[in-house]
Design a protein around this motif. Structure first.
Motif, PDB file in Angstrom:
ATOM      1  N   UNK A  60       0.822  -1.215   0.000  1.00  0.00           N
ATOM      2  CA  UNK A  60       0.000   0.000   0.000  1.00  0.00           C
ATOM      3  C   UNK A  60       0.855   1.263   0.000  1.00  0.00           C
ATOM      4  N   UNK A  61       1.969   1.250   0.731  1.00  0.00           N
ATOM      5  CA  UNK A  61       2.882   2.396   0.710  1.00  0.00           C
ATOM      6  C   UNK A  61       3.442   2.631  -0.692  1.00  0.00           C
ATOM      7  N   UNK A  62       3.826   1.558  -1.363  1.00  0.00           N
ATOM      8  CA  UNK A  62       4.381   1.681  -2.708  1.00  0.00           C
ATOM      9  C   UNK A  62       3.349   2.225  -3.690  1.00  0.00           C
ATOM     10  N   UNK A  63       2.108   1.775  -3.567  1.00  0.00           N
ATOM     11  CA  UNK A  63       1.053   2.268  -4.458  1.00  0.00           C
ATOM     12  C   UNK A  63       0.768   3.734  -4.170  1.00  0.00           C
ATOM     13  N   UNK A  64       0.687   4.085  -2.897  1.00  0.00           N
ATOM     14  CA  UNK A  64       0.382   5.473  -2.532  1.00  0.00           C
ATOM     15  C   UNK A  64       1.481   6.428  -2.967  1.00  0.00           C
ATOM     16  N   UNK A  65       2.730   5.991  -2.895  1.00  0.00           N
ATOM     17  CA  UNK A  65       3.858   6.848  -3.283  1.00  0.00           C
ATOM     18  C   UNK A  65       4.137   6.825  -4.779  1.00  0.00           C
ATOM     19  N   UNK A  66       3.376   6.006  -5.522  1.00  0.00           N
ATOM     20  CA  UNK A  66       3.594   5.820  -6.958  1.00  0.00           C
ATOM     21  C   UNK A  66       5.007   5.299  -7.232  1.00  0.00           C
ATOM     22  N   UNK A  75       5.206   5.352 -17.787  1.00  0.00           N
ATOM     23  CA  UNK A  75       4.336   6.516 -17.787  1.00  0.00           C
ATOM     24  C   UNK A  75       2.951   6.108 -17.284  1.00  0.00           C
ATOM     25  N   UNK A  76       2.409   6.887 -16.367  1.00  0.00           N
ATOM     26  CA  UNK A  76       1.065   6.630 -15.883  1.00  0.00           C
ATOM     27  C   UNK A  76       0.994   5.524 -14.844  1.00  0.00           C
ATOM     28  N   UNK A  77      -0.199   5.285 -14.319  1.00  0.00           N
ATOM     29  CA  UNK A  77      -0.380   4.270 -13.270  1.00  0.00           C
ATOM     30  C   UNK A  77      -0.295   2.852 -13.844  1.00  0.00           C
ATOM     31  N   UNK A  78       0.098   1.930 -12.988  1.00  0.00           N
ATOM     32  CA  UNK A  78       0.182   0.516 -13.360  1.00  0.00           C
ATOM     33  C   UNK A  78      -0.868  -0.272 -12.588  1.00  0.00           C
ATOM     34  N   UNK A  79      -1.329  -1.356 -13.179  1.00  0.00           N
ATOM     35  CA  UNK A  79      -2.321  -2.200 -12.524  1.00  0.00           C
ATOM     36  C   UNK A  79      -1.614  -3.122 -11.528  1.00  0.00           C
TER      37      UNK A  79
END
Length: 92
Positions: A60-66, A75-79
Motif C-alpha cells: 500500500x505504501x508503494x502504491x500510494x507513493x507511486x 508513464x502513468x499508473x500501473x495495474x
C-alpha cells in the motif's frame, strides 16, 4: 594469507514501499508485464525488477507513493491487482 575472514556476501535490495534495505531473499521481486505489476516468485522473469516486502503495508505504501511506475520508468499508473491478491494470499 591476508588475515581476513571470508564472508559470503548476501545481496541486499531496497523495498520500494518502506524504503528499508533487506536481504534479497526476504523481498518479493516485481516485474512489469504489459502494464501490469506481477510477482516474480522465482526471480527469473525477464526485465527490470523492483522489490517489496510481501506485506500489505509495504504494498500500500508503494502504491500510494507511486513507486512502481517510478521503479519501472513507466508513464502513468500501473495495474497492481494481481500483485495485491498474491500478497494477500502469502500474508498470514
Amino acid at each position: 594469507m591476508s588475515g581476513r575472514t571470508r564472508v559470503s556476501a548476501c545481496p541486499e535490495r531496497t523495498c520500494v514501499g518502506c524504503r528499508e534495505r533487506a536481504v534479497k531473499g526476504d523481498l518479493l521481486r516485481i516485474v512489469m508485464v504489459e502494464g501490469d505489476c506481477v510477482p516474480d516468485q522465482r526471480g527469473t522473469l525477464p526485465g527490470r525488477g523492483a522489490y517489496v516486502h510481501p506485506t500489505l503495508v509495504c504494498h500500500d505504501l508503494a502504491v500510494r507513493r507511486r513507486a512502481f511506475p517510478r521503479a519501472f520508468r513507466a508513464q502513468g499508473p500501473l495495474d497492481t491487482t494481481a500483485l495485491r491478491s498474491y500478497v494477500e494470499q502469502v500474508t498470514p
